[in-house]
Design an enzyme around this catalytic site. Structure first.
Site, PDB file in Angstrom:
ATOM      1  N   ASP A  41       0.858  -1.184   0.000  1.00  0.00           N
ATOM      2  CA  ASP A  41       0.000   0.000   0.000  1.00  0.00           C
ATOM      3  C   ASP A  41       0.889   1.227   0.000  1.00  0.00           C
ATOM      4  O   ASP A  41       1.904   1.264   0.703  1.00  0.00           O
ATOM      5  CB  ASP A  41      -0.901   0.016   1.243  1.00  0.00           C
ATOM      6  CG  ASP A  41      -1.983  -1.052   1.196  1.00  0.00           C
ATOM      7  OD1 ASP A  41      -2.386  -1.441   0.080  1.00  0.00           O
ATOM      8  OD2 ASP A  41      -2.423  -1.493   2.261  1.00  0.00           O
ATOM      9  N   ASP A  56      -7.052  -1.644  -4.363  1.00  0.00           N
ATOM     10  CA  ASP A  56      -8.054  -1.280  -3.358  1.00  0.00           C
ATOM     11  C   ASP A  56      -9.047  -0.272  -3.928  1.00  0.00           C
ATOM     12  O   ASP A  56     -10.248  -0.345  -3.664  1.00  0.00           O
ATOM     13  CB  ASP A  56      -7.383  -0.693  -2.122  1.00  0.00           C
ATOM     14  CG  ASP A  56      -6.430  -1.657  -1.443  1.00  0.00           C
ATOM     15  OD1 ASP A  56      -6.589  -2.885  -1.612  1.00  0.00           O
ATOM     16  OD2 ASP A  56      -5.513  -1.178  -0.753  1.00  0.00           O
TER      17      ASP A  56
END
Length: 167
Positions: A125, A143
């Site tokens: 991330d 995501d």
């Protein structure tokens, strides 16, 4: 709607992996760090409310189940693959482009994160949105695709169209 949805899933997965490669291997790798991608965090301010960071999520959305357990990556990968398989079956029966593209986005995002878990044991991330010291949990393109796809499915369910959305 199967073919367009699967094409979108492939595009999402490829773009997700390309952005993660760029971040992990180029932007966030400090000078002299060799093989392992698990290095100390770097923060690059892009805008006053948006930074690039390096965060490794061993769990699911928002860091839930974010532990370093030996089975975490395997269990979450298998679960993602099973769910993606169910979404492909739904995609095969999808009657509108909106639903087909929404499912394609979710499938591509889920598979992009599975690739990370297989490759690194965690999901990379790197997008950090923040306001007044409050940070949204770091996320990635996969995501984002999952979220947009889910929102589109909810909107489709809440505001169904009569024959307008077909083909």
């Amino acid at each position: 709607m199967l073919r367009p949805g699967l094409i979108l899933a492939a595009i999402v997965m490829i773009l997700d992996q390309a952005t993660k490669w760029w971040i992990v291997e180029t932007v966030m790798r400090p000078e002299g760090v060799a093989e392992t991608p698990f290095f100390s965090p770097v923060r690059i301010e892009v805008l006053p409310v948006f930074d690039l960071v390096m965060a490794w999520n061993r769990g699911v959305s928002f860091g839930i189940f974010n532990t370093d357990g030996p089975w975490n990556a395997l269990v979450l990968s298998v679960l993602s693959l099973v769910i993606s398989g169910g979404l492909v079956l739904w995609l095969h029966k999808a009657e509108t482009r909106l639903v087909g593209y929404a499912l394609g986005a979710i499938i591509g995002g889920a598979l992009g994160n599975v690739v990370d878990r297989i490759r690194w044991g965690a999901v990379a991330d790197f997008l950090d949105v923040h306001v007044a010291g409050w940070h949204w949990p770091a996320f990635n393109l996969a995501d984002s695709a999952i979220t947009v796809g889910a929102v589109l499915l909810v909107l489709d369910a809440l505001f169904p169209r009569r024959d307008l959305g077909k083909n």
